[in-house]
Design a protein around this motif. Structure first.
Motif, PDB file in Angstrom:
ATOM      1  N   THR A  90       0.817  -1.211   0.000  1.00  0.00           N
ATOM      2  CA  THR A  90       0.000   0.000   0.000  1.00  0.00           C
ATOM      3  C   THR A  90       0.850   1.260   0.000  1.00  0.00           C
ATOM      4  O   THR A  90       0.359   2.329  -0.361  1.00  0.00           O
ATOM      5  N   CYS A  91       2.125   1.140   0.362  1.00  0.00           N
ATOM      6  CA  CYS A  91       3.002   2.309   0.375  1.00  0.00           C
ATOM      7  C   CYS A  91       3.555   2.614  -1.010  1.00  0.00           C
ATOM      8  O   CYS A  91       4.201   3.644  -1.222  1.00  0.00           O
ATOM      9  N   GLY A  92       3.336   1.701  -1.982  1.00  0.00           N
ATOM     10  CA  GLY A  92       3.816   1.904  -3.345  1.00  0.00           C
ATOM     11  C   GLY A  92       5.043   1.099  -3.702  1.00  0.00           C
ATOM     12  O   GLY A  92       5.403   1.005  -4.883  1.00  0.00           O
ATOM     13  N   GLN A  93       5.710   0.513  -2.714  1.00  0.00           N
ATOM     14  CA  GLN A  93       6.861  -0.349  -2.984  1.00  0.00           C
ATOM     15  C   GLN A  93       6.385  -1.781  -3.203  1.00  0.00           C
ATOM     16  O   GLN A  93       5.220  -2.111  -3.006  1.00  0.00           O
ATOM     17  N   ARG A  94       7.315  -2.630  -3.590  1.00  0.00           N
ATOM     18  CA  ARG A  94       7.025  -4.056  -3.728  1.00  0.00           C
ATOM     19  C   ARG A  94       7.831  -4.852  -2.711  1.00  0.00           C
ATOM     20  O   ARG A  94       8.975  -4.515  -2.407  1.00  0.00           O
ATOM     21  N   GLY A  95       7.207  -5.916  -2.233  1.00  0.00           N
ATOM     22  CA  GLY A  95       7.911  -6.848  -1.362  1.00  0.00           C
ATOM     23  C   GLY A  95       8.266  -6.303  -0.002  1.00  0.00           C
ATOM     24  O   GLY A  95       9.229  -6.768   0.621  1.00  0.00           O
ATOM     25  N   CYS A  96       7.480  -5.359   0.520  1.00  0.00           N
ATOM     26  CA  CYS A  96       7.724  -4.871   1.882  1.00  0.00           C
ATOM     27  C   CYS A  96       7.457  -5.995   2.888  1.00  0.00           C
ATOM     28  O   CYS A  96       6.681  -6.918   2.627  1.00  0.00           O
ATOM     29  N   ILE A  97       8.087  -5.890   4.039  1.00  0.00           N
ATOM     30  CA  ILE A  97       7.848  -6.871   5.101  1.00  0.00           C
ATOM     31  C   ILE A  97       6.356  -6.984   5.398  1.00  0.00           C
ATOM     32  O   ILE A  97       5.833  -8.078   5.631  1.00  0.00           O
ATOM     33  N   GLU A  98       5.652  -5.870   5.348  1.00  0.00           N
ATOM     34  CA  GLU A  98       4.213  -5.890   5.647  1.00  0.00           C
ATOM     35  C   GLU A  98       3.434  -6.736   4.654  1.00  0.00           C
ATOM     36  O   GLU A  98       2.395  -7.317   4.999  1.00  0.00           O
ATOM     37  N   THR A  99       3.891  -6.829   3.400  1.00  0.00           N
ATOM     38  CA  THR A  99       3.187  -7.657   2.423  1.00  0.00           C
ATOM     39  C   THR A  99       3.329  -9.138   2.728  1.00  0.00           C
ATOM     40  O   THR A  99       2.548  -9.960   2.239  1.00  0.00           O
ATOM     41  N   LEU A 100       4.332  -9.493   3.521  1.00  0.00           N
ATOM     42  CA  LEU A 100       4.558 -10.892   3.881  1.00  0.00           C
ATOM     43  C   LEU A 100       3.833 -11.282   5.164  1.00  0.00           C
ATOM     44  O   LEU A 100       3.275 -12.383   5.258  1.00  0.00           O
ATOM     45  N   CYS A 101       3.857 -10.407   6.180  1.00  0.00           N
ATOM     46  CA  CYS A 101       3.332 -10.820   7.487  1.00  0.00           C
ATOM     47  C   CYS A 101       2.285  -9.883   8.054  1.00  0.00           C
ATOM     48  O   CYS A 101       1.888 -10.034   9.216  1.00  0.00           O
ATOM     49  N   GLY A 102       1.817  -8.913   7.291  1.00  0.00           N
ATOM     50  CA  GLY A 102       0.709  -8.085   7.738  1.00  0.00           C
ATOM     51  C   GLY A 102      -0.613  -8.809   7.544  1.00  0.00           C
ATOM     52  O   GLY A 102      -0.848  -9.434   6.503  1.00  0.00           O
ATOM     53  N   GLY A 103      -1.491  -8.746   8.537  1.00  0.00           N
ATOM     54  CA  GLY A 103      -2.752  -9.458   8.452  1.00  0.00           C
ATOM     55  C   GLY A 103      -3.605  -9.026   7.272  1.00  0.00           C
ATOM     56  O   GLY A 103      -4.268  -9.850   6.631  1.00  0.00           O
ATOM     57  N   GLY A 104      -3.586  -7.736   6.958  1.00  0.00           N
ATOM     58  CA  GLY A 104      -4.371  -7.243   5.833  1.00  0.00           C
ATOM     59  C   GLY A 104      -3.884  -7.795   4.506  1.00  0.00           C
ATOM     60  O   GLY A 104      -4.685  -8.245   3.669  1.00  0.00           O
ATOM     61  N   ALA A 105      -2.571  -7.774   4.309  1.00  0.00           N
ATOM     62  CA  ALA A 105      -1.993  -8.288   3.068  1.00  0.00           C
ATOM     63  C   ALA A 105      -2.229  -9.787   2.938  1.00  0.00           C
ATOM     64  O   ALA A 105      -2.534 -10.297   1.843  1.00  0.00           O
ATOM     65  N   LEU A 106      -2.103 -10.526   4.041  1.00  0.00           N
ATOM     66  CA  LEU A 106      -2.325 -11.973   3.989  1.00  0.00           C
ATOM     67  C   LEU A 106      -3.781 -12.291   3.688  1.00  0.00           C
ATOM     68  O   LEU A 106      -4.074 -13.222   2.927  1.00  0.00           O
ATOM     69  N   ALA A 107      -4.703 -11.515   4.277  1.00  0.00           N
ATOM     70  CA  ALA A 107      -6.127 -11.758   4.015  1.00  0.00           C
ATOM     71  C   ALA A 107      -6.449 -11.529   2.545  1.00  0.00           C
ATOM     72  O   ALA A 107      -7.207 -12.296   1.932  1.00  0.00           O
ATOM     73  N   ARG A 108      -5.862 -10.478   1.955  1.00  0.00           N
ATOM     74  CA  ARG A 108      -6.109 -10.208   0.539  1.00  0.00           C
ATOM     75  C   ARG A 108      -5.523 -11.319  -0.340  1.00  0.00           C
ATOM     76  O   ARG A 108      -6.133 -11.751  -1.319  1.00  0.00           O
ATOM     77  N   ALA A 109      -4.336 -11.793   0.015  1.00  0.00           N
ATOM     78  CA  ALA A 109      -3.705 -12.854  -0.767  1.00  0.00           C
ATOM     79  C   ALA A 109      -4.475 -14.175  -0.633  1.00  0.00           C
ATOM     80  O   ALA A 109      -4.581 -14.946  -1.590  1.00  0.00           O
ATOM     81  N   TRP A 110      -5.030 -14.428   0.545  1.00  0.00           N
ATOM     82  CA  TRP A 110      -5.778 -15.667   0.794  1.00  0.00           C
ATOM     83  C   TRP A 110      -7.105 -15.637   0.045  1.00  0.00           C
ATOM     84  O   TRP A 110      -7.506 -16.606  -0.589  1.00  0.00           O
TER      85      TRP A 110
END
Length: 310
Positions: free
Chosen positions: A171-191
């Motif tokens: 969401t910050c505009g970068q790719r592969g941030c730590i948050e995209t791996l272990c943030g609950g929001g990112a994981l829910a979207r990926a799931w």
């Protein structure tokens, strides 16, 4: 008597703390949406705590508030608390005027870091990072009993360190941030499956052999391990205390992170020497760390905030 409030996107956790840092009362209530609702939450939470703990309002020395968003702790001003419907709010001034006592405001993760240090009984010379694994990922750092903010109050923003330039868009505009791996929001979207607690569903499905869930579970523990590494290698804190909603997974989460840290250290004598897997702790689920930390922030001016007293 000091009051501490942790205002989240859906609930407010509030505690009343006496002069010896003992919690005398605790309430939880739904959080409102918008400027006026947030101010009213602060006022009504104090009143409810007064009834719950049975103290006189005249005994209240201060109120501290931990809240998401960009916080100017000197002015008590909150910016961009999106989940609360707040864009710009002079929370300390407005709540203080209605309560008639000093109100201090701090970022919720920084407040939780101070509270976690107090709960674990860290001595004044210790150093600790609090890693919050929730919808997003962030950390607060406590050194010598004080919150370490950095030059621009961004110390601990490990969630937006990119560890995989080809990874998911953050969401910050970068790719592969730590948050995209272990943030609950990112994981829910990926799931992509509905559920009250998608991260638990991912772990359950992974234990059943689901290939997609196995990948996402691996992402979570690798991302959390990366955050621990970044915090220890950049600040050399003695301990990283892990909290936030995802810690409801308990030992499944803790064991996974420790295993990931040990696996990453297999080929590195340097990392093995740091014993990273031995330097993490999980905060018990439901801990009042954030509200307690807010109470400690509330009683001190920013330059004097101390996690441990006496």
């Amino acid at each position: 008597m000091r009051i501490g409030l942790d205002i989240g996107g859906t609930k407010t956790d509030a505690v009343a703390v006496d002069g010896s840092d003992k919690i005398l009362g605790r309430i939880r209530r739904a959080t409102g949406h918008g400027d006026e609702a947030v101010v009213t939450d602060v006022v009504d939470s104090v009143r409810e705590l007064q009834e719950e703990a049975g103290f006189d309002f005249s005994d209240v020395r201060s109120v501290g508030v931990g809240i998401p968003g960009l916080v100017d702790s000197t002015k008590g001003h909150v910016l961009h608390a999106v989940n609360l419907g707040v864009e710009s709010l002079d929370l300390a001034a407005r709540a203080g005027a209605r309560l008639g006592v000093p109100v201090a405001v701090e970022n919720d993760v920084k407040a939780a870091a101070l509270g976690a240090a107090a709960l674990r009984g860290s001595d004044a010379r210790s150093s600790m990072a609090y890693l919050n694994l929730g919808t997003g990922v962030a950390a607060g750092i406590v050194v010598d009993g004080r919150i370490w903010r950095g030059a621009h109050s961004t110390a601990g923003e490990v969630g937006h360190i990119s560890v995989d330039p080809a990874g998911r868009l953050c969401t910050c505009g970068q790719r592969g941030c730590i948050e995209t791996l272990c943030g609950g929001g990112a994981l829910a979207r990926a799931w992509g499956h509905p559920g009250a607690f998608p991260v638990r569903d991912i772990f359950d499905a992974a234990e059943g052999g689901d290939p997609e869930a196995l990948v996402l579970r691996g992402d979570l523990v690798r991302g959390a391990a990366a955050a621990v590494r970044v915090l220890i290698l950049s600040t050399d804190v003695q301990t990283v205390v892990i909290g936030g909603g995802i810690t409801a997974l308990g030992t499944r989460l803790g064991d996974g992170i420790r295993t990931a840290l040990m696996t990453d250290a297999d080929g590195s004598p340097f990392l093995r020497s740091l014993r990273l897997d031995e330097r993490i702790e999980l905060l018990p689920s439901g801990s009042p760390a954030a509200a307690l930390g807010a109470a400690l922030v509330g009683v001190h001016a920013p330059e004097q905030e101390i996690a441990i007293h006496g």
